[in-house]
Write a protein that holds these residues in place. Sequence first.
Motif, PDB file in Angstrom:
ATOM      1  N   ILE A   1       0.937  -1.014   0.269  1.00  0.00           N
ATOM      2  CA  ILE A   1      -0.204   0.020  -0.132  1.00  0.00           C
ATOM      3  C   ILE A   1       1.186   1.008   0.110  1.00  0.00           C
ATOM      4  CG2 ILE A   1      -1.269   1.295   1.579  1.00  0.00           C
ATOM      5  CD1 ILE A   1      -2.349  -1.469   2.282  1.00  0.00           C
ATOM      6  N   VAL A   2       1.369   1.226   1.046  1.00  0.00           N
ATOM      7  CA  VAL A   2       2.927   2.410   0.643  1.00  0.00           C
ATOM      8  C   VAL A   2       3.066   2.634  -0.391  1.00  0.00           C
ATOM      9  CG1 VAL A   2       4.584   3.480   2.350  1.00  0.00           C
ATOM     10  CG2 VAL A   2       3.053   2.170   3.260  1.00  0.00           C
ATOM     11  N   GLY A   3       4.025   2.326  -0.667  1.00  0.00           N
ATOM     12  CA  GLY A   3       4.941   1.482  -2.266  1.00  0.00           C
ATOM     13  C   GLY A   3       4.220   1.313  -3.543  1.00  0.00           C
ATOM     14  N   LYS A   4       2.700   1.968  -3.403  1.00  0.00           N
ATOM     15  CA  LYS A   4       2.325   2.075  -4.753  1.00  0.00           C
ATOM     16  C   LYS A   4       2.201   3.245  -5.242  1.00  0.00           C
ATOM     17  CE  LYS A   4      -0.865  -1.527  -6.203  1.00  0.00           C
ATOM     18  NZ  LYS A   4      -2.293  -1.883  -7.179  1.00  0.00           N
ATOM     19  N   ALA A   5       3.156   3.304  -6.208  1.00  0.00           N
ATOM     20  CA  ALA A   5       3.049   5.127  -7.133  1.00  0.00           C
ATOM     21  C   ALA A   5       2.009   6.161  -7.206  1.00  0.00           C
ATOM     22  CB  ALA A   5       3.975   4.676  -8.817  1.00  0.00           C
ATOM     23  N   ASP A   6       0.779   5.199  -7.665  1.00  0.00           N
ATOM     24  CA  ASP A   6      -0.174   5.858  -8.476  1.00  0.00           C
ATOM     25  C   ASP A   6      -1.149   5.709  -7.174  1.00  0.00           C
ATOM     26  OD1 ASP A   6      -1.512   3.703  -7.753  1.00  0.00           O
ATOM     27  OD2 ASP A   6      -1.765   2.354 -10.079  1.00  0.00           O
ATOM     28  N   GLY A   7      -0.699   5.239  -5.859  1.00  0.00           N
ATOM     29  CA  GLY A   7      -2.154   5.543  -4.769  1.00  0.00           C
ATOM     30  C   GLY A   7      -3.121   4.665  -5.027  1.00  0.00           C
ATOM     31  N   ASN A   8      -2.723   3.842  -5.751  1.00  0.00           N
ATOM     32  CA  ASN A   8      -4.931   3.093  -6.233  1.00  0.00           C
ATOM     33  C   ASN A   8      -5.067   1.453  -5.179  1.00  0.00           C
ATOM     34  OD1 ASN A   8      -6.951   2.072  -6.492  1.00  0.00           O
ATOM     35  ND2 ASN A   8      -6.640   2.528  -9.414  1.00  0.00           N
ATOM     36  N   CYS A   9      -5.273   2.421  -4.297  1.00  0.00           N
ATOM     37  CA  CYS A   9      -5.216   0.605  -3.623  1.00  0.00           C
ATOM     38  C   CYS A   9      -5.828  -0.149  -3.017  1.00  0.00           C
ATOM     39  CB  CYS A   9      -4.353   1.038  -2.516  1.00  0.00           C
ATOM     40  SG  CYS A   9      -2.447   1.656  -2.674  1.00  0.00           S
ATOM     41  N   GLU A  10      -7.619  -0.114  -4.132  1.00  0.00           N
ATOM     42  CA  GLU A  10      -8.987  -0.580  -3.781  1.00  0.00           C
ATOM     43  C   GLU A  10      -9.067  -1.597  -4.026  1.00  0.00           C
ATOM     44  OE1 GLU A  10     -10.631   0.669  -2.463  1.00  0.00           O
ATOM     45  OE2 GLU A  10     -11.076   3.250  -3.209  1.00  0.00           O
ATOM     46  N   ASP A  11      -8.024  -3.242  -3.959  1.00  0.00           N
ATOM     47  CA  ASP A  11      -7.711  -3.992  -3.772  1.00  0.00           C
ATOM     48  C   ASP A  11      -7.074  -4.907  -3.004  1.00  0.00           C
ATOM     49  OD1 ASP A  11      -9.386  -4.661  -6.402  1.00  0.00           O
ATOM     50  OD2 ASP A  11      -7.813  -5.113  -7.870  1.00  0.00           O
ATOM     51  N   GLU A  12      -6.273  -3.823  -2.051  1.00  0.00           N
ATOM     52  CA  GLU A  12      -4.920  -4.368  -0.987  1.00  0.00           C
ATOM     53  C   GLU A  12      -6.665  -3.388   0.280  1.00  0.00           C
ATOM     54  OE1 GLU A  12      -3.938  -2.577  -3.635  1.00  0.00           O
ATOM     55  OE2 GLU A  12      -3.125  -4.175  -4.138  1.00  0.00           O
ATOM     56  N   TRP A  13      -6.911  -2.428  -0.005  1.00  0.00           N
ATOM     57  CA  TRP A  13      -7.492  -2.185   1.596  1.00  0.00           C
ATOM     58  C   TRP A  13      -9.014  -2.883   1.163  1.00  0.00           C
ATOM     59  CZ3 TRP A  13      -5.680  -0.284   5.152  1.00  0.00           C
ATOM     60  CH2 TRP A  13      -4.935   1.211   5.220  1.00  0.00           C
ATOM     61  N   ALA A  14      -9.418  -3.736   0.540  1.00  0.00           N
ATOM     62  CA  ALA A  14     -10.389  -4.481   0.214  1.00  0.00           C
ATOM     63  C   ALA A  14      -9.437  -6.588   1.346  1.00  0.00           C
ATOM     64  CB  ALA A  14     -10.984  -4.886  -1.215  1.00  0.00           C
TER      65      ALA A  14
ATOM     66  N   THR B   1      -3.111   4.930  11.968  1.00  0.00           N
ATOM     67  CA  THR B   1      -3.236   6.208  11.024  1.00  0.00           C
ATOM     68  C   THR B   1      -2.882   5.813   9.879  1.00  0.00           C
ATOM     69  OG1 THR B   1      -0.338   4.843  11.624  1.00  0.00           O
ATOM     70  CG2 THR B   1      -1.104   7.112  13.637  1.00  0.00           C
ATOM     71  N   LEU B   2      -2.335   4.526   8.942  1.00  0.00           N
ATOM     72  CA  LEU B   2      -2.532   4.351   8.317  1.00  0.00           C
ATOM     73  C   LEU B   2      -3.562   4.294   7.190  1.00  0.00           C
ATOM     74  CD1 LEU B   2       0.050   3.085   5.817  1.00  0.00           C
ATOM     75  CD2 LEU B   2      -1.126   0.667   5.615  1.00  0.00           C
ATOM     76  N   ILE B   3      -4.337   3.921   8.152  1.00  0.00           N
ATOM     77  CA  ILE B   3      -6.064   4.282   7.543  1.00  0.00           C
ATOM     78  C   ILE B   3      -6.137   5.288   7.242  1.00  0.00           C
ATOM     79  CG2 ILE B   3      -8.196   3.336   7.830  1.00  0.00           C
ATOM     80  CD1 ILE B   3      -7.105   0.690   9.265  1.00  0.00           C
ATOM     81  N   ASN B   4      -6.425   6.277   7.780  1.00  0.00           N
ATOM     82  CA  ASN B   4      -6.182   7.663   7.978  1.00  0.00           C
ATOM     83  C   ASN B   4      -5.518   8.089   7.045  1.00  0.00           C
ATOM     84  OD1 ASN B   4      -8.241   6.798  10.241  1.00  0.00           O
ATOM     85  ND2 ASN B   4      -6.901   7.736  11.903  1.00  0.00           N
ATOM     86  N   ASP B   5      -4.356   7.791   6.792  1.00  0.00           N
ATOM     87  CA  ASP B   5      -3.082   8.517   5.798  1.00  0.00           C
ATOM     88  C   ASP B   5      -4.163   8.114   3.981  1.00  0.00           C
ATOM     89  OD1 ASP B   5      -2.535   9.703   7.949  1.00  0.00           O
ATOM     90  OD2 ASP B   5      -0.215   8.742   7.894  1.00  0.00           O
ATOM     91  N   ALA B   6      -4.619   7.276   4.209  1.00  0.00           N
ATOM     92  CA  ALA B   6      -4.835   6.379   2.519  1.00  0.00           C
ATOM     93  C   ALA B   6      -6.422   6.862   2.123  1.00  0.00           C
ATOM     94  CB  ALA B   6      -4.794   4.902   2.893  1.00  0.00           C
ATOM     95  N   ILE B   7      -7.080   7.599   3.802  1.00  0.00           N
ATOM     96  CA  ILE B   7      -8.369   7.929   2.820  1.00  0.00           C
ATOM     97  C   ILE B   7      -8.501   8.993   1.548  1.00  0.00           C
ATOM     98  CG2 ILE B   7     -10.341   8.981   3.656  1.00  0.00           C
ATOM     99  CD1 ILE B   7      -9.976   7.554   6.334  1.00  0.00           C
ATOM    100  N   ARG B   8      -7.515   9.843   1.812  1.00  0.00           N
ATOM    101  CA  ARG B   8      -7.507  11.111   0.264  1.00  0.00           C
ATOM    102  C   ARG B   8      -6.278   9.830  -0.594  1.00  0.00           C
ATOM    103  NH1 ARG B   8      -9.164  15.413  -0.695  1.00  0.00           N
ATOM    104  NH2 ARG B   8      -9.486  16.357   1.294  1.00  0.00           N
TER     105      ARG B   8
END
Length: 687
Positions: free
Chosen positions: A159-172, A184-191
């Motif tokens: 999740i942290v390393g994805k360049a495009d920031g599109n991590c929907e599959d990983e969060w699922a 904190t990681l979850i909250n940082d990834a909301i946007r």
Amino acid sequence: MSRDSLRRAASLLMVVLLSLLLTGAMLSAEDVGDQQKNEDLFKTYCDRKQSDQDRLSALHSLLWVQKDKSAASGEERWNYCSRLLPFAMDETEAPPVRTAALVYHRETVTRFIPEYLTLARDKAPHVREVALNVIKQFGPEGIRRVDVEPLTALFTEVIVGKADGNCEDEWAAVRSLGLPVKTTLINDAIRNKDGSFCIGAIVLSGRPGNIAALPLLKECAEKAQEGTPRMAALLAMAQIGDVSVIPFLAQGIVSFRNQPQQFASEALALFGSAALDQIIPLLENGDQMVRYWAVLSLRNCRGDKARELLMNLCGKAGTRDQASASLALGNFCDPTCAEAIFTALSQVAGDNRYYTALALADCGDKRAIGTLVEMLDHPSANLREYAADRLRRLGEAESAEAMAKKLTPAGEPQVFNMCVLAALEDFRDEKAASVLVEQLGKYTAEMQQIAITRTLGKMGCKVAAPAVLDAFSKCPLSADNMPNLKILQAELAAACGRLGIAEAKGKLTEFAASRYPEVRAAALFALVLLGEKDRMKALLEMDPIPGLGGNPAAGDPGKDTPVRAFTGDQISNLVKYLSEIGGDPAFATVVRIARSDCDARGRATAILELGKRAIPANKALFEELLGDYNAYVRVCASYVLFKYYKTELRMDVVVEVVNDWYSAAGVMARKCVREAKGISFWLFLGE
């Protein structure tokens, strides 16, 4: 060799063959040929002298083209798949050969998650991607077998390393696996990095007490371009549980439109009576839709004040408020509210009349039956389903025949048919059974025949016996490459046992030696019901977790033997048969299945069947399973505790999956809420 020697040899051979036949161990020439062909294909895949294309073609033929046939021998297929891992791990192999091994090997991933963690960090990008995808799809069943920390670290790293920031599959995946990623990681990834909002992170942010996420969730609910993240944000805010968001949600009912407006109401309703003071002013709003969703927000409020408000609104003839108030009041499931709802039923028109009848039925009032029977002809499949469900709950056999006549042909919405058939199983009405016998002769689609046969067997009405016996006698013994026929064989066999058809014993004995687990189990079950009690031993030996031992739920996995390659449906049927027969040995096996690592559908069925008995000693088991790694198991345990042990529904367990539209866990969660909270919840979710 002399004639005597030949005669003795022939006699000995006949004895051996007869012995093998009687024990069910004899392999047909076709089976032997299939096994040799499969082994040859596997050897071709293993041979590096072959071209990559030929090796992949051989693997494809072994595990895909022949999938239906090889699936009949599930353990053989499992063994082939398990032998593929060394090829996936071998970095000297060509990438296509490695990824093919991974794709097919996923059937055994529950035993090899540590190896997949290694592959997910492989040098070859495509190997990394495939390994990670396999873990995402098949990880939950094996989560107990590994230390969760490296799995969490892997997904955090991705999740942290994805360049495009599109991590929907990983969060699922993080959500389905239940990984304890940092808040904190979850909250940082909301946007997301592109400014959009991440639905997966939003859903996970709805952890009780996660107040730090509220500002960003509010921004998402107000400004997100798409409806889905806005709705997810509203529910997440409610799940955090901080009452400071109540005014924001109440204002959302006024300022939002369409689905966000509905979900603001849904989120507000989760606060129950704590939201009452914010809801009351909305009841006088000039916008009809604001009043509608405000009224429905009252459905979880308890106490005399909310009840009085709703009963007054039920008396407002000619308004939409009257129908919505009836829905909310029906959610109380209180017979003392029935008179106010019945008054509204006589005054509302159109579909509002039907929704009001559903609310009246939720209060247990049988005056709703006439309108519910009328609803069985409604063009809306959803309303027909609701009507069938309420008629089943009211339990009046007078509606059974009318329901049986409303079955729709194959190709029409089949959920309605399933609702009707489920209701008829409870009624056991002779007239309805006669109608179903006629329907059995009309439909040629196998799935329709399967459903009707299952219902006739469970109804137990003797009027159905001749038709079931006739269908069973015409059913072929072989079902190779015809998966639906295997299911029909099993349902006909089980129905013969339930209806006490002794004439079927001969063919049932043949089916008891079937190579298909579902057919074999159904035939053994039927023979036990028909008096052959010695068959129970063979049925118990079909335990899908042989030799596992230990207590996985308590951290003791026992011997690390492979779970038999039974499908969830096969395990579910076995559980139902054992539960129907009853007895300590049968229920001991059902308890083991509930606690095991086998398919979640089988475990869920075991939980539901055990729950029906409501034995006090089993309550601790269900409470233990509330913390299981599998969401479906958790929701079923919550349902059983609520329905049969009369505990408060664990909304924290239900809410986490209630919006998973296509998962079994989501379906079960919505069933929980429907039975606990009333029909209005289904309207919120647009079903």
